[in-house]
Design a protein around this motif. Structure first.
Motif, short mmCIF file in Angstrom:
data_model
loop_
_atom_site.label_atom_id
_atom_site.label_comp_id
_atom_site.label_asym_id
_atom_site.label_seq_id
_atom_site.Cartn_x
_atom_site.Cartn_y
_atom_site.Cartn_z
N GLY A 1 -136.82 80.09 -17.67
CA GLY A 1 -137.04 79.30 -16.47
C GLY A 1 -136.04 79.59 -15.38
N LEU B 1 -141.83 66.05 -11.63
CA LEU B 1 -141.06 66.80 -12.61
C LEU B 1 -139.58 66.44 -12.56
CD1 LEU B 1 -142.72 70.33 -12.31
CD2 LEU B 1 -143.08 68.61 -14.08
N THR C 1 -137.52 71.40 -17.47
CA THR C 1 -138.16 70.50 -16.52
C THR C 1 -137.52 70.63 -15.15
OG1 THR C 1 -138.43 68.98 -18.38
CG2 THR C 1 -138.96 68.14 -16.20
N GLN D 1 -136.03 73.39 -14.06
CA GLN D 1 -136.49 74.70 -13.58
C GLN D 1 -137.92 74.61 -13.07
OE1 GLN D 1 -135.87 76.39 -17.39
NE2 GLN D 1 -133.81 77.18 -16.94
N GLY D 2 -138.75 73.84 -13.76
CA GLY D 2 -140.12 73.64 -13.30
C GLY D 2 -140.17 72.94 -11.96
N THR D 3 -139.26 71.99 -11.75
CA THR D 3 -139.17 71.31 -10.45
C THR D 3 -138.89 72.32 -9.34
OG1 THR D 3 -138.29 69.32 -11.51
CG2 THR D 3 -137.95 69.54 -9.14
N GLY E 1 -144.36 75.91 -12.66
CA GLY E 1 -143.55 74.73 -12.86
C GLY E 1 -144.04 73.88 -14.01
N LEU F 1 -143.29 75.66 -17.34
CA LEU F 1 -141.88 75.51 -17.73
C LEU F 1 -141.61 74.11 -18.28
CD1 LEU F 1 -140.09 77.33 -14.77
CD2 LEU F 1 -140.21 78.08 -17.15
N ALA F 2 -142.10 73.10 -17.59
CA ALA F 2 -141.88 71.73 -18.04
C ALA F 2 -142.50 71.50 -19.42
CB ALA F 2 -142.46 70.75 -17.03
#
Length: 280
Positions: free
Chosen positions: A15, A208, A245, A247-249, A260, A263-264
């Motif tokens: 991520g 996220l 999470t 990184q997804g944000t 995103g 990743l989450a």
């Protein structure tokens, strides 16, 4: 071997690269190779960490692979060196000279943390620099400057986790988890920032970030209420498994909503896996 390199924690690594690539606008066919390089360097750091800490672990954590006799020091060092070479080589293959130019200092910083900086006041900053460089690795084939805010956000999160990890064995006083909790709130707010999307798609980064803050923040709040070694270790684990999470944000903020969400989705899987193999 899986325990030595904290294998499940590697779910928190790709991520970095994806968030950096999304921020730089270079999320493309090169990204998987750079992510694989990142995982190799992370695992190398974990093996080198246990090699460097083998005498201390014999006292504090005799169940670890090296002091328990399940892995020899030479094997751990050789694995760390081999994974470092693989990581740098993959970065050069996937990202060319620009990928190599980022992976080489990242590898050097990983080793510097393990053998020198970890047990000094510079330890959290050195580990934060490793994660920040990891984000920039994902952006190395594009406009790296655009990924600097994302790199600083991930670095700040990493600082909180590393600061807590230094008290995994001894426990902490209430001030430490309260300080890192305040930092986590700031990280979540910074990660959301001003989304590049509007309307219906603007809610995803906020959602996220809220998930990240709830998961990691709640563990830090428990550690603040009862700053025992067990609670601190729990907070550290939550910081590691909650990173996807965050990184997804960052990816969603820069318009890569599907990345995103993917990743989450790794966060719950990581939490299940660390019940079998510790991430700390």
């Amino acid at each position: 071997m899986a325990e030595l390199v904290r294998a499940p924690a590697a779910l928190s690594v790709p991520g970095d690269v994806i968030a950096g690539a999304a921020a730089a606008g270079t999320l493309d066919r090169r990204t998987p190779g750079l992510a694989a390089a990142s995982v190799c360097l992370y695992w190398a750091g974990m093996a080198a960490n246990d090699w460097a800490d083998r005498e201390l672990d014999a006292v504090e954590r005799p169940e670890r692979p090296i002091p328990s006799g399940r892995i020899t020091p030479g094997t751990a060092l050789g694995l760390a060196a081999g994974l470092t070479a693989a990581g740098v080589g993959l970065a050069a293959w996937a990202g060319g000279r620009r990928g190599l130019a980022t992976a080489a200092p990242l590898a050097a910083m990983v080793w510097a943390y393990d053998v020198k900086a970890k047990n000094t006041a510079a330890g959290p900053a050195a580990m934060a620099a490793c994660r920040g460089l990891d984000v920039l690795l994902g952006a190395s084939s594009g406009r790296v400057g655009k990924a600097v805010p994302a790199a600083l956000t991930v670095a700040a999160h990493t600082w909180t986790v590393t600061a807590l990890s230094r008290r995994e064995v001894s426990g902490a006083d209430t001030r430490l988890p309260l300080t890192t909790l305040a930092g986590t709130v700031a990280v979540a707010a910074t990660a959301v920032g001003v989304s590049s999307r509007r309307g219906r798609r603007a809610w995803l980064p906020a959602a996220l970030a809220g998930w990240y803050l709830t998961h990691y923040g709640r563990a830090q709040a428990r550690a603040a209420a009862e700053p025992s070694a067990a609670r601190v270790r729990e907070a550290v684990g939550s910081g590691i498994t909650g990173l996807p999470t965050l990184q997804g944000t960052l990816a969603a903020r820069h318009g890569s909503g599907l990345a995103g969400l993917a990743l989450a989705a790794a966060a719950p899987l990581a939490r299940r896996l660390v019940r079998r193999i510790s991430a700390t």
